[in-house]
Design an enzyme around this catalytic site. Structure first.
Site, PDB file in Angstrom:
ATOM      1  N   HIS A  65       0.862  -1.194   0.000  1.00 28.38           N
ATOM      2  CA  HIS A  65       0.000   0.000   0.000  1.00 28.38           C
ATOM      3  C   HIS A  65       0.890   1.233   0.000  1.00 28.38           C
ATOM      4  CE1 HIS A  65      -3.378  -2.630   1.790  1.00 28.38           C
ATOM      5  NE2 HIS A  65      -3.591  -2.446   0.494  1.00 28.38           N
ATOM      6  N   GLU A  68       1.857   3.792   2.981  1.00 29.11           N
ATOM      7  CA  GLU A  68       2.373   3.237   4.227  1.00 29.11           C
ATOM      8  C   GLU A  68       3.904   3.265   4.199  1.00 29.11           C
ATOM      9  OE1 GLU A  68      -1.698   0.574   4.259  1.00 29.11           O
ATOM     10  OE2 GLU A  68       0.206  -0.500   4.391  1.00 29.11           O
ATOM     11  N   ARG A 121      -3.400   4.715  -1.912  1.00 32.59           N
ATOM     12  CA  ARG A 121      -3.243   3.352  -1.322  1.00 32.59           C
ATOM     13  C   ARG A 121      -3.032   2.298  -2.408  1.00 32.59           C
ATOM     14  NH1 ARG A 121      -5.575  -0.152   2.990  1.00 32.59           N
ATOM     15  NH2 ARG A 121      -6.594  -1.950   2.041  1.00 32.59           N
ATOM     16  N   HIS A 191       2.678  -3.725   6.684  1.00 32.98           N
ATOM     17  CA  HIS A 191       1.789  -2.585   6.427  1.00 32.98           C
ATOM     18  C   HIS A 191       1.953  -1.571   7.559  1.00 32.98           C
ATOM     19  CE1 HIS A 191      -1.306  -4.597   3.631  1.00 32.98           C
ATOM     20  NE2 HIS A 191      -0.492  -5.574   3.954  1.00 32.98           N
ATOM     21  N   GLU A 265       1.019  -4.645  11.093  1.00 32.05           N
ATOM     22  CA  GLU A 265       0.580  -3.256  10.975  1.00 32.05           C
ATOM     23  C   GLU A 265       1.474  -2.462  11.913  1.00 32.05           C
ATOM     24  OE1 GLU A 265      -1.591  -1.798   9.168  1.00 32.05           O
ATOM     25  OE2 GLU A 265      -2.921  -3.333   8.430  1.00 32.05           O
TER      26      GLU A 265
HETATM   27  N1  LIG Z   1      -5.606 -10.428   5.482  1.00 36.05           N
HETATM   28  C1  LIG Z   1      -5.521  -9.105   5.813  1.00 36.05           C
HETATM   29  N2  LIG Z   1      -4.680  -8.705   6.742  1.00 36.05           N
HETATM   30  C2  LIG Z   1      -4.606  -7.417   7.083  1.00 36.05           C
HETATM   31  C3  LIG Z   1      -5.394  -6.459   6.505  1.00 36.05           C
HETATM   32  C4  LIG Z   1      -5.322  -5.047   6.939  1.00 36.05           C
HETATM   33  C5  LIG Z   1      -4.710  -4.143   5.898  1.00 36.05           C
HETATM   34  C6  LIG Z   1      -4.575  -2.778   6.516  1.00 36.05           C
HETATM   35 SE1  LIG Z   1      -3.709  -1.519   5.410  1.00 36.05          SE
HETATM   36  C7  LIG Z   1      -5.605  -4.035   4.684  1.00 36.05           C
HETATM   37  O1  LIG Z   1      -6.716  -3.533   4.813  1.00 36.05           O
HETATM   38  O2  LIG Z   1      -5.172  -4.491   3.612  1.00 36.05           O
HETATM   39  C8  LIG Z   1      -6.273  -6.846   5.514  1.00 36.05           C
HETATM   40  C9  LIG Z   1      -6.328  -8.171   5.169  1.00 36.05           C
HETATM   41 CL1  LIG Z   1      -7.356  -8.675   3.895  1.00 36.05          CL
HETATM   42 ZN   LIG Z   2      -1.834  -1.741   4.156  1.00 34.94          ZN
END
Ligand SMILES: Nc1ncc(C[C@H](C[SeH])C(=O)O)cc1Cl
Ligand SMILES: [Zn+2]
Ligand SMILES: [Zn+2]
Ligand SMILES: [Zn+2]
Ligand SMILES: [Zn+2]
Length: 303
Positions: A65, A68, A121, A191, A265
């Site tokens: 993303h 980030e 993003r 992320h 994260e």
């Molecule tokens: N499997 C996953 N693990 C973490 C996330 C959170 C991140 C936060 Se930027 C997202 O929304 O892609 C989203 C998914 Cl689909």
């Molecule tokens: Zn992310």
């Protein structure tokens, strides 16, 4: 402050990669995994110091993303640390496992955040029949594609794309994995922000068959992370900890048989958010490195 305590543009990171390969030709190789939708090149660094054949590999990706920015900063820090440290545990890991690091996955989006929109993003692919650009590279995977937590609207921040693996950035990594399936033991995606350590599943609130072990690894990692600078992380399955979402890379890797599949994260919890100040890069990278080394140490004992 040092090179590794600053954010770097895409061109600077390309130069950094070429310098690392030039300075450490026996430890680091650069692998071209494919073009982006705007035809920039996507490179993975392979780090290995062993003299006998590796017992497996682990994968760490940064910059899926675009906004980030602390994520690519972490990948640069981590590579430098793997190469530069005398730490015995790290020596054991890099002598046994190949470490694949993708410093900037979403190269077009990252460039766009430097030139045009700091809060972008998605990637920068054109969407047919729409004025809106980009697909969310973390919703384009062939795992319950475009169900809950993803959108069919090209203007949405979580647009799942035209079809699974429609995006060249996703296709490149998926192909890389399919060529090395029994070799790669761990998938880690970095992320920001919220200070969480997540593991499958995000497409269902049910526990995976490896929940107990993944929970154990995450718990250990979060405790080690906290011991560095007192930073608190929450951890658990994505669906139980944040939200249900489909088409995510970590779920795909897990269902392809890569048991140790995690998403970090990084800092913070919202005070600065994506605009994490430069002076927080060092503590963030120190604590995250400690956590990932703890995880890899657990994994290296199982191969
Ligand atoms: N499997 C996953 N693990 C973490 C996330 C959170 C991140 C936060 Se930027 C997202 O929304 O892609 C989203 C998914 Cl689909
Ligand atoms: Zn992310
Ligand atoms: Zn649990
Ligand atoms: Zn501290
Ligand atoms: Zn353990």
């Amino acid at each position: 402050s040092s090179y590794y305590e600053q954010y770097h543009s895409l061109d600077e990171i390309y130069f950094w990669m070429s310098q690392m390969v030039r300075n450490y030709p026996s430890f680091i190789q650069q692998i071209l995994i494919g073009p982006s939708s705007e035809k920039r090149l996507i490179y993975v660094l392979k780090i290995f110091k062993g003299t006998s054949p590796p017992k497996g590999a682990v994968w760490i990706d940064c910059g899926i993303h675009a906004r980030e920015w602390v994520s690519p900063a972490f990948c640069l820090w981590f590579v430098q640390h793997l190469i530069g440290t005398q730490d015995k545990v790290i020596a054991d890991i890099v002598n046994t496992l190949e470490i694949y690091v993708l410093p900037v996955w979403n190269v077009d989006g990252y460039e766009y955040t430097w030139t045009t929109d700091r809060f972008w993003r998605k990637n920068r692919s054109r969407n047919k029949g729409s004025e809106c650009f980009g697909t969310d590279l973390n919703r384009n995977w062939d795992v319950n594609w475009c169900g809950k937590g993803a959108s069919k609207d090209p203007c949405s921040q979580i647009f799942c794309g035209e079809y699974p693996e429609s995006e060249p950035e996703v296709k490149a990594v998926a192909t890389f994995f399919r060529q090395r399936l029994n070799h790669i033991k761990s998938y880690i995606s970095v992320h920001s922000y919220s200070q969480m350590l997540l593991f499958p599943y995000s497409y269902t609130t049910s526990n995976s068959r490896d929940h107990a072990e993944l929970h154990h690894v995450a718990q250990k990692a979060v405790n080690v992370l906290k011991s560095v600078h007192h930073t608190s992380y929450t951890y658990g399955t994505s669906a139980q900890t944040i939200y249900l979402s489909t088409g995510c890379s970590d779920d795909w890797a897990y269902d392809m048989g890569i048991k140790y599949s995690f998403t970090f994260e990084l800092r913070d919890r919202g005070r600065y958010g994506f605009l994490l100040p430069m002076h927080l890069i060092k503590p963030t990278c120190e604590e995250t490195t400690a956590a990932i080394i703890e995880m890899l140490y657990h994994i290296v004992k199982t191969v």
